[in-house]
Design a protein around this motif. Structure first.
Motif, mmCIF file in Angstrom:
data_model
loop_
_atom_site.group_PDB
_atom_site.id
_atom_site.type_symbol
_atom_site.label_atom_id
_atom_site.label_comp_id
_atom_site.label_asym_id
_atom_site.label_seq_id
_atom_site.Cartn_x
_atom_site.Cartn_y
_atom_site.Cartn_z
ATOM 1 N N GLY A 46 -5.610 10.753 -2.157
ATOM 2 C CA GLY A 46 -6.143 10.546 -0.654
ATOM 3 C C GLY A 46 -6.606 9.139 -0.494
ATOM 4 N N ARG A 47 -6.760 8.462 0.405
ATOM 5 C CA ARG A 47 -7.041 6.978 0.830
ATOM 6 C C ARG A 47 -8.618 6.988 1.597
ATOM 7 N NH1 ARG A 47 -4.142 2.543 4.719
ATOM 8 N NH2 ARG A 47 -5.239 0.802 4.062
ATOM 9 N N CYS A 48 -9.277 6.379 0.837
ATOM 10 C CA CYS A 48 -10.813 6.137 1.504
ATOM 11 C C CYS A 48 -10.928 5.025 2.290
ATOM 12 C CB CYS A 48 -11.928 5.609 0.296
ATOM 13 S SG CYS A 48 -12.143 7.204 -0.963
ATOM 14 N N GLY A 49 -9.938 3.911 2.368
ATOM 15 C CA GLY A 49 -9.559 2.888 3.194
ATOM 16 C C GLY A 49 -9.588 1.529 2.410
ATOM 17 N N GLY A 50 -8.864 0.727 3.216
ATOM 18 C CA GLY A 50 -8.279 -0.533 2.652
ATOM 19 C C GLY A 50 -7.669 -0.391 1.391
ATOM 20 N N ASP A 51 -8.044 -0.898 0.223
ATOM 21 C CA ASP A 51 -7.127 -0.830 -0.988
ATOM 22 C C ASP A 51 -7.553 0.159 -2.027
ATOM 23 O OD1 ASP A 51 -8.335 -3.893 -2.798
ATOM 24 O OD2 ASP A 51 -9.120 -2.110 -1.732
ATOM 25 N N GLU A 52 -8.604 1.229 -1.545
ATOM 26 C CA GLU A 52 -9.194 2.249 -2.282
ATOM 27 C C GLU A 52 -8.602 3.455 -2.172
ATOM 28 O OE1 GLU A 52 -13.686 0.255 -2.812
ATOM 29 O OE2 GLU A 52 -13.484 1.720 -1.535
ATOM 30 N N PHE A 53 -8.326 4.195 -3.301
ATOM 31 C CA PHE A 53 -7.854 5.604 -3.200
ATOM 32 C C PHE A 53 -8.564 6.616 -4.130
ATOM 33 C CE2 PHE A 53 -3.791 4.754 -0.882
ATOM 34 C CZ PHE A 53 -3.843 3.506 -1.278
ATOM 35 N N VAL A 54 -8.356 7.898 -3.793
ATOM 36 C CA VAL A 54 -9.175 8.880 -4.807
ATOM 37 C C VAL A 54 -8.150 9.873 -5.005
ATOM 38 C CG1 VAL A 54 -11.621 8.535 -4.131
ATOM 39 C CG2 VAL A 54 -9.787 9.880 -2.482
ATOM 40 N N VAL A 55 -8.205 10.386 -6.479
ATOM 41 C CA VAL A 55 -7.416 11.571 -7.005
ATOM 42 C C VAL A 55 -8.227 12.626 -7.501
ATOM 43 C CG1 VAL A 55 -5.565 12.033 -8.405
ATOM 44 C CG2 VAL A 55 -5.468 9.826 -7.603
ATOM 45 N N LEU A 56 -8.001 13.741 -6.901
ATOM 46 C CA LEU A 56 -8.531 14.959 -7.375
ATOM 47 C C LEU A 56 -7.718 15.571 -8.171
ATOM 48 C CD1 LEU A 56 -10.732 17.259 -6.998
ATOM 49 C CD2 LEU A 56 -9.656 18.187 -4.987
ATOM 50 N N LEU A 65 0.847 -1.286 0.078
ATOM 51 C CA LEU A 65 -0.136 -0.001 -0.091
ATOM 52 C C LEU A 65 0.820 1.262 0.059
ATOM 53 C CD1 LEU A 65 -2.792 -1.036 2.617
ATOM 54 C CD2 LEU A 65 -2.969 -0.641 0.140
ATOM 55 N N VAL A 66 1.925 1.262 0.844
ATOM 56 C CA VAL A 66 2.868 2.352 0.900
ATOM 57 C C VAL A 66 3.462 2.752 -0.379
ATOM 58 C CG1 VAL A 66 4.934 3.365 1.852
ATOM 59 C CG2 VAL A 66 3.168 2.077 3.395
ATOM 60 N N GLU A 67 4.005 1.684 -0.975
ATOM 61 C CA GLU A 67 4.617 1.671 -2.261
ATOM 62 C C GLU A 67 3.784 2.082 -3.424
ATOM 63 O OE1 GLU A 67 7.814 1.928 -5.157
ATOM 64 O OE2 GLU A 67 7.665 2.110 -3.160
ATOM 65 N N ALA A 68 2.554 1.481 -3.625
ATOM 66 C CA ALA A 68 1.564 1.919 -4.513
ATOM 67 C C ALA A 68 1.250 3.480 -4.483
ATOM 68 C CB ALA A 68 0.435 1.059 -4.202
ATOM 69 N N CYS A 69 1.115 3.781 -2.949
ATOM 70 C CA CYS A 69 0.772 5.211 -2.825
ATOM 71 C C CYS A 69 1.938 6.059 -3.313
ATOM 72 C CB CYS A 69 0.439 5.370 -1.199
ATOM 73 S SG CYS A 69 -0.002 7.141 -1.104
#
Length: 649
Positions: free
Chosen positions: A563-573, A545-549
């Motif tokens: 941003g991280r929504c939780g688990g393996d889900e992320f959002v990009v603005l 998760l850290v490297e993917a981020c």
């Protein structure tokens, strides 16, 4: 008898009469001197005892203040733990360990036994709870003590993970009446709740100490919480802290004074309610000389602090002072009897006594200033330093020779919002001020200080300088900043969490609506992350998760937000875009970066990503609509084969 004989007899009788008068007057003078010495002795002794009683009262107030201040900090830590569950939803043990490690409890809050979470379990869900915990790696996990009850709690996370705290895993605190009372009060009030006296399950056969626990209920924030029944329905568990009382009080008060005994009782002064005794239960041979009893309200519980000055606390009065005063009085009375002291000598003696009193007062003041933990300084009328105490020299990391003669505001970092002219004008008007400043030490390190200044005036009211008190609050400000950061950022990856990202998205939509431009929202889900996490373990999963981020952050523009929504889900603005091509470039960068193999802890891990894209205003005109449409597009990308990007339309 001749005339000469008569004359000689009268002379002898006159001489004897004068001598007897002198002796009488001298004896009278000595009697008055002794009486005056006794009066002075009593007055000085009473004053000495009053000063010691005042010192004892200050010591009592400091004990109460330190206890109250420490428990305010504990309640703030509980609120931060509760906020973590409210923001992230489900928390695993690794995330909890990272969170507690970041708080730096051992160094900043000595005396705390641990910081943990106990889960609430309905009777019908107990088998599923046991199966889940055993699947997560603890094959011997159980909820204890055994037996059927109307509800269970279980300690599933407790840091630091030392040998004492491991003894508590799986323990049902709700089954024990003292703990249960506090846990119920936390649910009922929604506030932190302190338990009564108990013995922690961490105790062994040696060095057994009474203990207390403090709880804060954690609720499912998606459910209503207006009534007690609703709060019970939404209850997830409790964040809590256990304390061993002797360890706790050493962490709060430090080393005990041998001359003062402190005992703390829970609710009432009774042997069965004793929480802490600084002298280990040893009773002194004589009665205490001073006693103070203070009631302290802590998280819905009342502690009674009994402070006793043990024999020897009131040190015997130094008789030499009284002897000196007595000798002075004897001298004065002797001069009065012999009528040989002039008015000038009496004035000189009065002046000498006044000077001695001033010197003693100055010595006491100097001792207090030099022993004070705060930095204390004096300046002249131009705000140049004329005096600095040892604490300020140590705080600033500069020699006294360097500080004296230098303007104090030259040490401020990046100048002073209030110019020196305005500062001096304020002091001339007799107005002191309290403010925070960043100060540069001699070694270049910057500290945050609380500065209080007050004017010093001459007999005509003109400004002749200022007195300044400086307290180093760097540690307190750092703790506040850490807690604030944890409330708005993901513990594992450090990117904005759901709460902060939502605020940024709302602001971006408002700006786009006001200035009539487009924005884009990307919803990124890591394909096959769960399989990788199960195959290689949670540690590798966290590294993934850290490297993917990190890769995603390197793929977006400096103006974009991940941003991280939780688990393996992320959002990009993407707050401002000109065309779909701009969005697709960013999305493709993220997809291709995630597709590359990850080398983590000796394992090669391969995953991909499914990305949903929603545009403002084409697909939605508010933040909730954008999130929903981007989420739908992401699931469409996942259902159509993964490792791809799809628009909301």
């Amino acid at each position: 008898m001749t005339d000469n004989d008569k004359t000689s007899g009268e002379a002898v009788r006159g001489w004897r009469g004068g001598l007897s008068g002198v002796v009488a007057m001298t004896l009278f003078a000595f009697v008055c001197s002794g009486l005056a010495a006794w009066v002075v002795w009593r007055e000085l002794t009473d004053r000495h005892e009053r000063e010691l009683a005042s010192h004892f009262e200050v010591e009592r107030a400091e004990v109460v203040l330190r206890i109250e201040e420490r428990f305010r900090s504990y309640k703030a830590l509980l609120r931060s733990g509760r906020a973590l569950f409210g923001l992230a939803g489900e928390i695993d043990r690794a995330e909890w360990r990272d969170f507690v490690t970041t708080l730096n409890l051992v160094e900043d809050f000595p005396g705390i036994q641990g910081f943990g979470f106990t889960e609430w379990i309905e009777p019908e869900t107990l088998p599923a709870h046991l199966a889940r915990m055993r699947r997560e790696g603890n094959a011997n996990y159980r909820v204890w003590p055994e037996g059927e009850r109307d509800g269970y709690s279980s300690i599933i996370m407790l840091e630091p993970d030392d040998w004492r705290n491991r003894r508590a895993y799986g323990y049902d605190m709700y089954s024990e009446p003292v703990r249960r009372t506090a846990m119920e009060r936390a649910v009922r009030t929604g506030q932190a709740a302190l338990s009564g006296r108990t013995i922690l399950v961490q105790e062994t056969e040696s060095d057994v100490q009474p203990g207390v626990l403090i709880y804060s209920a954690v609720f499912d924030r998606s459910k209503p919480l207006d009534t007690l029944a609703q709060r019970r329905e939404a209850l997830l568990g409790w964040v809590y802290m256990p304390f061993r009382m002797s360890d706790l009080m050493r962490g709060i008060l430090g080393r005990n004074s041998d001359g003062v005994r402190l005992r703390i009782y829970d609710e009432a002064e009774a042997p069965g309610n004793l929480l802490y005794d600084s002298h280990g239960g040893r009773e002194p041979e004589d009665e205490p000389e001073l006693v103070s009893v203070e009631h302290v309200s802590l998280a819905g519980r009342e502690w009674i602090a009994r402070l006793e000055a043990l024999p020897g606390y009131l040190a015997p009065f130094d008789a030499r002072q009284a002897e000196l005063v007595s000798i002075a009085l004897v001298g004065v009375l002797f001069v009065v009897v012999t009528f040989s002291m002039s008015l000038a000598r009496r004035r000189a003696r009065t002046l000498a006594r006044t000077s001695a009193s001033l010197r003693r007062s100055e010595a006491r003041y100097g001792t207090l200033v030099n022993l004070a933990q705060e930095g204390i300084a004096a300046t002249d009328a131009q705000f140049r330093l004329t005096f600095v105490n040892p604490s300020l020299i140590e705080m600033l990391g500069r020699d006294e020779s360097v500080l004296i003669g230098r303007a104090l505001d030259e040490l401020w970092r990046d100048g002073e919002p209030e110019s020196r002219e305005h500062l001096l004008e304020r002091l001339r008007m007799g107005r002191g001020k309290r403010y925070e400043k960043e100060i540069v030490r001699g070694d270049g390190r910057v500290i945050t200080a609380l500065v209080s200044d007050a004017p010093l005036t001459d007999d005509r009211g003109g400004l002749k300088g200022a007195t300044v008190v400086i307290s180093d609050i760097t540690e307190r400000k750092d703790v506040e900043r850490r807690i604030s950061h944890l409330a708005t950022h993901d513990v594992l990856t450090g990117v904005p969490n759901r709460l902060l990202f939502g605020q940024l998205l709302t602001h971006a939509v408002d700006q786009a609506r006001r200035y009539q431009h487009r924005l884009a929202l990307l919803f990124v889900d890591l394909d096959r992350f769960k399989e990788a996490n199960d195959e290689f373990g949670h540690h590798v999963g966290d590294l993934l998760l850290v490297e993917a981020c990190r890769r995603m952050q390197g793929s977006v523009r400096s103006s974009d937000t991940l941003g991280r929504c939780g688990g393996d889900e992320f959002v990009v603005l993407l707050p401002e875009v000109d065309s779909r091509a701009d969005v697709e470039i960013v999305a493709e960068k993220i997809r291709s970066e995630i597709e590359r193999a990850f080398l983590l802890d000796g394992y090669e891990v391969r995953i991909s990503s499914s990305i949903g894209i929603a545009l403002y205003p084409e697909h939605a005109d508010d933040e909730d609509g954008l999130l929903r449409r981007a989420d739908e597009a992401m699931y469409r990308a996942k259902s159509e084969g993964r490792n791809s990007c799809r628009y909301a339309d």
